[in-house]
Write a protein that holds these residues in place. Structure first.
Motif, PDB file in Angstrom:
ATOM      1  N   ALA A  83      -3.308  -6.086   7.609  1.00  0.00           N
ATOM      2  CA  ALA A  83      -2.768  -5.980   6.257  1.00  0.00           C
ATOM      3  C   ALA A  83      -1.976  -4.687   6.083  1.00  0.00           C
ATOM      4  O   ALA A  83      -2.354  -3.637   6.619  1.00  0.00           O
ATOM      5  CB  ALA A  83      -3.897  -6.040   5.233  1.00  0.00           C
ATOM      6  N   LEU A  84      -0.890  -4.783   5.341  1.00  0.00           N
ATOM      7  CA  LEU A  84      -0.082  -3.607   5.032  1.00  0.00           C
ATOM      8  C   LEU A  84      -0.927  -2.546   4.354  1.00  0.00           C
ATOM      9  O   LEU A  84      -0.753  -1.351   4.579  1.00  0.00           O
ATOM     10  CB  LEU A  84       1.092  -4.023   4.132  1.00  0.00           C
ATOM     11  N   SER A  85      -1.876  -2.984   3.530  1.00  0.00           N
ATOM     12  CA  SER A  85      -2.713  -2.063   2.761  1.00  0.00           C
ATOM     13  C   SER A  85      -3.923  -1.536   3.529  1.00  0.00           C
ATOM     14  O   SER A  85      -4.663  -0.691   3.013  1.00  0.00           O
ATOM     15  CB  SER A  85      -3.205  -2.752   1.486  1.00  0.00           C
ATOM     16  N   ALA A  90      -2.056   3.071   7.262  1.00  0.00           N
ATOM     17  CA  ALA A  90      -1.522   3.966   6.224  1.00  0.00           C
ATOM     18  C   ALA A  90      -0.293   4.753   6.688  1.00  0.00           C
ATOM     19  O   ALA A  90       0.695   4.847   5.957  1.00  0.00           O
ATOM     20  CB  ALA A  90      -2.608   4.922   5.733  1.00  0.00           C
ATOM     21  N   ARG A  93       2.534   2.270   7.156  1.00  0.00           N
ATOM     22  CA  ARG A  93       2.944   1.791   5.837  1.00  0.00           C
ATOM     23  C   ARG A  93       3.872   2.795   5.163  1.00  0.00           C
ATOM     24  O   ARG A  93       4.890   2.419   4.589  1.00  0.00           O
ATOM     25  CB  ARG A  93       1.726   1.523   4.951  1.00  0.00           C
ATOM     26  N   LYS A  97       7.591   1.937   4.092  1.00  0.00           N
ATOM     27  CA  LYS A  97       7.959   2.075   2.680  1.00  0.00           C
ATOM     28  C   LYS A  97       9.233   2.908   2.544  1.00  0.00           C
ATOM     29  O   LYS A  97      10.120   2.584   1.761  1.00  0.00           O
ATOM     30  CB  LYS A  97       6.811   2.721   1.896  1.00  0.00           C
ATOM     31  N   ASN A 105       9.913  -2.121  -3.476  1.00  0.00           N
ATOM     32  CA  ASN A 105       9.226  -2.314  -4.763  1.00  0.00           C
ATOM     33  C   ASN A 105       9.946  -3.288  -5.691  1.00  0.00           C
ATOM     34  O   ASN A 105       9.773  -3.220  -6.909  1.00  0.00           O
ATOM     35  CB  ASN A 105       9.051  -0.960  -5.466  1.00  0.00           C
ATOM     36  N   ASP A 110       3.751  -8.189  -2.182  1.00  0.00           N
ATOM     37  CA  ASP A 110       2.644  -7.489  -2.813  1.00  0.00           C
ATOM     38  C   ASP A 110       2.065  -6.489  -1.808  1.00  0.00           C
ATOM     39  O   ASP A 110       1.355  -6.874  -0.881  1.00  0.00           O
ATOM     40  CB  ASP A 110       1.588  -8.495  -3.253  1.00  0.00           C
ATOM     41  N   GLU A 111       2.375  -5.216  -2.005  1.00  0.00           N
ATOM     42  CA  GLU A 111       1.938  -4.175  -1.078  1.00  0.00           C
ATOM     43  C   GLU A 111       0.427  -4.197  -0.848  1.00  0.00           C
ATOM     44  O   GLU A 111      -0.046  -3.938   0.251  1.00  0.00           O
ATOM     45  CB  GLU A 111       2.357  -2.801  -1.617  1.00  0.00           C
ATOM     46  N   ASN A 112      -0.331  -4.513  -1.873  1.00  0.00           N
ATOM     47  CA  ASN A 112      -1.793  -4.475  -1.765  1.00  0.00           C
ATOM     48  C   ASN A 112      -2.421  -5.840  -1.510  1.00  0.00           C
ATOM     49  O   ASN A 112      -3.638  -5.945  -1.417  1.00  0.00           O
ATOM     50  CB  ASN A 112      -2.384  -3.847  -3.025  1.00  0.00           C
ATOM     51  N   THR A 116      -0.329  -9.836   2.826  1.00  0.00           N
ATOM     52  CA  THR A 116       0.872  -9.116   3.231  1.00  0.00           C
ATOM     53  C   THR A 116       0.519  -8.321   4.481  1.00  0.00           C
ATOM     54  O   THR A 116      -0.340  -7.447   4.439  1.00  0.00           O
ATOM     55  CB  THR A 116       1.367  -8.188   2.105  1.00  0.00           C
ATOM     56  N   CYS A 117       1.152  -8.653   5.571  1.00  0.00           N
ATOM     57  CA  CYS A 117       0.767  -8.051   6.853  1.00  0.00           C
ATOM     58  C   CYS A 117       1.962  -7.403   7.536  1.00  0.00           C
ATOM     59  O   CYS A 117       3.102  -7.535   7.102  1.00  0.00           O
ATOM     60  CB  CYS A 117       0.131  -9.097   7.765  1.00  0.00           C
TER      61      CYS A 117
END
Length: 137
Positions: A83-85, A90, A93, A97, A105, A110-112, A116-117
């Motif tokens: 997952a991205l989150s 981190a 990510r 970003k 954005n 959905d970043e969280n 979302t991977c």
């Protein structure tokens, strides 16, 4: 595979930012290709996507992938690195970003969201052309 020297410089210059590439996977013996936003770093391309997208389902069955971008073609192995989150993602990510800041954005993903991977395509070989020269790895 470690990409070094002039080849590394060229790859980072061309793809070490938000870069549109063609990503090909296999679907029941047939090639499937789509354009994706990617970021290149240390011999890998990274893509933010949905864990259940067609490309992820195809790579789960057969991790072989082909990539084509600005005067570059290559092969690699695709994998969902989570997952991205996820806390372990981190640092990556933050880089993604920044690289994808023009659309990150905009509500497209959905970043969280747990689905979302990050897709990592680890290159196994490639060819990049620059000013009439061919660099293979």
């Amino acid at each position: 595979m470690e990409v070094t020297g002039e080849t590394k410089r060229l790859m980072e210059e061309r793809f070490g930012k938000d870069s549109l590439i063609a990503l090909a996977t296999m679907d029941e013996g047939r090639p499937t290709v789509r354009a994706v936003n990617s970021y290149y770093m240390d011999g890998c391309f990274y893509v933010i996507t949905h864990a259940h997208s067609g490309k992820m389902q195809q790579l789960e069955k057969d991790p072989a992938a082909a990539i084509c971008g600005e005067w570059f073609t290559g092969h690699g192995l695709g994998e969902n690195i989570g997952a991205l989150s996820a806390p372990e993602n981190a640092v990556l990510r933050a880089r993604l970003k920044e690289a994808f800041s023009s659309w990150y954005n905009n509500g497209h993903m959905d970043e969280n969201g747990p689905e979302t991977c990050i897709l990592r395509i680890t290159l196994t070989d490639g060819v990049i052309l620059s000013h009439g020269r061919r660099f293979s790895f």
